[in-house]
Design an enzyme around this catalytic site. Structure first.
Site, short mmCIF file in Angstrom:
data_model
loop_
_atom_site.label_atom_id
_atom_site.label_comp_id
_atom_site.label_asym_id
_atom_site.label_seq_id
_atom_site.Cartn_x
_atom_site.Cartn_y
_atom_site.Cartn_z
N LYS A 255 0.85 -1.20 0.00
CA LYS A 255 0.00 0.00 0.00
C LYS A 255 0.88 1.24 0.00
CE LYS A 255 -3.38 2.56 2.86
NZ LYS A 255 -4.22 2.57 4.08
N ASP A 260 -2.59 10.12 3.87
CA ASP A 260 -4.00 9.76 4.04
C ASP A 260 -4.70 10.78 4.93
OD1 ASP A 260 -6.45 8.57 4.26
OD2 ASP A 260 -5.76 6.85 5.46
N LYS A 267 -10.08 12.83 8.39
CA LYS A 267 -9.61 12.47 9.73
C LYS A 267 -9.53 13.72 10.60
CE LYS A 267 -6.62 8.61 8.27
NZ LYS A 267 -7.27 7.49 8.95
N ASP A 278 1.45 6.12 5.77
CA ASP A 278 0.51 5.21 5.11
C ASP A 278 1.06 4.56 3.82
OD1 ASP A 278 -1.92 4.01 5.58
OD2 ASP A 278 -3.10 5.47 4.44
N ASP A 337 -12.28 7.19 3.80
CA ASP A 337 -11.08 6.90 4.60
C ASP A 337 -10.71 5.42 4.57
OD1 ASP A 337 -8.92 7.47 6.16
OD2 ASP A 337 -10.05 7.71 8.04
N GLU A 339 -9.64 3.81 2.15
CA GLU A 339 -9.12 3.94 0.78
C GLU A 339 -8.09 2.88 0.43
OE1 GLU A 339 -7.76 5.38 3.29
OE2 GLU A 339 -5.64 5.03 2.91
N ARG A 341 -7.96 -0.33 0.91
CA ARG A 341 -8.53 -1.53 0.28
C ARG A 341 -8.95 -1.25 -1.16
NH1 ARG A 341 -12.91 -1.80 5.02
NH2 ARG A 341 -11.12 -0.83 6.03
N1 BES Z 1 -4.42 4.40 6.90
C1 BES Z 1 -5.56 4.09 7.69
C2 BES Z 1 -5.27 3.05 8.77
C3 BES Z 1 -4.33 3.48 9.85
C4 BES Z 1 -4.83 4.00 11.04
C5 BES Z 1 -2.98 3.30 9.73
C6 BES Z 1 -3.96 4.38 12.04
C7 BES Z 1 -2.10 3.67 10.74
C8 BES Z 1 -2.60 4.21 11.90
C9 BES Z 1 -6.69 3.57 6.81
O1 BES Z 1 -6.71 4.09 5.53
C10 BES Z 1 -7.95 4.00 7.48
O2 BES Z 1 -8.17 5.17 7.57
N2 BES Z 1 -8.74 3.03 7.93
C11 BES Z 1 -9.96 3.33 8.60
C12 BES Z 1 -10.99 2.35 8.09
C13 BES Z 1 -12.40 2.68 8.52
C14 BES Z 1 -12.86 3.96 7.87
C15 BES Z 1 -13.29 1.52 8.14
C16 BES Z 1 -9.72 3.15 10.10
O3 BES Z 1 -8.97 2.27 10.49
O4 BES Z 1 -10.26 3.94 10.84
ZN ZN Z 2 -4.91 4.69 4.73
MN MN Z 3 -7.73 5.95 5.44
#
Ligand code: BES
Ligand code: ZN
Ligand code: MN
Length: 487
Positions: A255, A260, A267, A278, A337, A339, A341
């Site tokens: 990835k 992000d 966020k 990220d 968010d 994204e 996947r």
């Molecule tokens: N990049 C984030 C995941 C992440 C969170 C990485 C904290 C490192 C530290 C990912 O893109 C994300 O935002 N995931 C969301 C998914 C949710 C919206 C279903 C998450 O984990 O909150």
């Molecule tokens: Zn992300």
């Molecule tokens: Mn995200």
């Protein structure tokens, strides 16, 4: 700048260096020096051992004590590094001891190391990794960077080939750390692609970069959609390592979200602070690929990186949008968010067409994996028990940590969409499993696949053991060990 690692025929009693590093095992009756350590102690007429006794030194891995030699050997100081109990000797302890020594000896330019002596198989390689990882600092943007110390480590009476292997693993990891630590204004999808092409060129690998036109032409709509809100256009990157007689062919997918923000599902400030991290999956893949030219495993490796920013610009993808991914599967975006996947879906579908024996993806995919496993353990998902086991073995060898997580089929019903084939979020719980189930939909039938969710392990708030503050370069060494085991 990393210290230079060299091999020397000299013994610890004759090597000219600013500090000697010797190992000690922990036993019931107190610390026991390794054979080379005992030689130094003899030259010091038993003062080393008496010093350790007097301070009650406990030889736990990561503990180091500095003792002046008083001129008994050329080195003015000897660092005694704990290795834990000899009965539990493992390369992880050696790696940790080397990292701790590098940190404790920031005043010394040249180290003479004997940490590999009396060690388990692979000790010299692990020590080389440890010195590189423990000495790592990210100083590119400091106007007065601290002195580069230690600047040289001499492996006394060690095997050159084994040390070289450790240097390859360690340098791959520090390269990954550098990529993660680089500010996102400088590390965009375009510059990440340029770095990838540099790595390919210097390793002699073929490479290919899809720009926006090419992405449109080939139908990579997941990558394009996530990139739409950004002024920095997305890229898809492919690197090819091809040995003369490959025994297997694998794809590594990383990835590469270079920043992000969450997109329109923005966020908050605190959660956005570290989101340059990220692209750590991409960094692990690039780090690992960079070392293949040196290690020459007989495995063909296709490295794939969907690289994009996730920003809320005027053309940003919106909740409610439907994406037609590479290969034709459609997804409904309900949270912009989620994204990672979306871009991995394209890359996994593409990887599935490459005739590979296995696919491993690495991604900072979900905050939920940190809730489940904490910050020092990667989540491992796989549709194939032997692939999962191979990765566990590689992880264990490299002193990293991962834990197998389930892919419960019935949970996938949470991802059913009214309008598309799948939606990109489910309910509130089991977020890491749902994300992995989303990815699984894009993996070709019967292809062994594993997914490493490194959201917790990609970055660390403090330096400890071989891990540094900031980007850790996690999974780089695990990928290398896995590939080498296959070839
Ligand atoms: N990049 C984030 C995941 C992440 C969170 C990485 C904290 C490192 C530290 C990912 O893109 C994300 O935002 N995931 C969301 C998914 C949710 C919206 C279903 C998450 O984990 O909150
Ligand atoms: Zn992300
Ligand atoms: Mn995200």
């Amino acid at each position: 700048m990393s210290p230079e690692i060299a091999v020397s025929e000299e013994s610890p009693l004759e090597a000219e260096c600013d500090a000697l590093v010797v190992g000690a095992f922990q036993a019931e009756e107190g610390p026991g020096l390794t054979e080379r350590g005992r030689a130094v102690d003899e030259a010091m007429e038993g003062r080393l051992r008496r010093h350790l006794e007097a301070i009650g030194f406990k030889a736990d891995p990561g503990k180091v004590v500095l003792v002046p030699t008083g001129g008994a050997v050329p080195a003015p100081v000897v660092a005694v590094a704990g290795l834990g109990p000899e009965t539990e000797a493992h390369t992880s302890q050696v790696r940790r001891a080397a990292a701790a020594s590098a940190r404790s000896l920031g005043h010394a330019a040249v180290l003479g190391s004997t940490l590999h002596s009396d060690g388990p198989e692979g000790a010299a390689a692990a020590a080389a990794e440890g010195y590189l990882l423990g000495a790592y600092r990210f100083t590119s943007h400091k106007t007065s960077p601290p002195a580069n110390k230690p600047s040289r480590v001499l492996f006394l009476q060690a095997g050159a080939a084994e040390v070289a292997k450790g240097v390859a693993y360690g340098s791959a990891t520090t390269l990954a750390r550098d990529l993660v630590n680089e500010p996102p204004s400088l590390l965009t999808p375009e510059t990440l692609a340029a770095r990838a092409v540099e790595i390919a060129t210097s390793g002699g690998y073929a490479s290919k970069v899809w720009d926006v036109d090419a992405l449109r032409q080939d139908g990579f709509e997941g990558i394009l959609s996530v990139g739409r809100g950004s002024a920095h256009p997305p890229r898809f990157i492919r690197l090819d390592y091809e040995p003369p007689e490959p025994k297997a062919k694998v794809a590594l997918v990383g990835k590469g979200v270079t920043f992000d923000s969450g997109g329109l599902s923005l966020k908050d400030a605190r959660n956005m602070e570290t989101m340059k991290t990220d692209m750590s999956g991409a960094a692990a893949v690039l780090g690992a690929m960079s070392a293949l030219a040196d290690l020459q495993p007989q495995v063909q490796v296709v490295g794939l990186i969907p690289a994009t920013e996730n920003m809320p610009g005027q053309d940003a993808m919106k909740p409610g949008d439907v994406i037609k991914h590479y290969g034709g599967t459609t997804s409904e975006v309900l949270n912009t968010d989620a994204e990672g996947r979306l871009v991995l879906a394209d890359a996994l579908a593409y990887a599935s067409e490459q005739g590979v024996d296995a696919i491993v993806d690495v991604a900072t995919l979900t905050g939920a994996i940190m809730v489940a496993l904490g910050g020092k353990c990667t989540g491992l998902f796989s549709n194939d028990d032997s692939l999962a086991q191979e990765l566990q073995i590689a992880t264990e060898k490299e002193g990293e940590r991962n834990w197998r997580m389930p892919l419960f089929d019935d949970y996938a019903s949470e991802l059913e969409s009214e309008v598309a084939d799948i939606k990109n979020i489910g309910g509130r719980y089991g977020g890491s499993i749902l994300a992995a189930l989303f990815l699984r939909k894009f993996v070709g039938k019967d292809i062994p696949w594993a997914h490493l969710d490194i959201a917790g392990t990609a970055r660390s708030d403090s330096a400890s053991d071989e891990s540094s503050k900031g980007g850790t370069g996690t999974a780089t060494r695990t990928l290398l060990a896995w590939i080498e085991d296959r070839g």
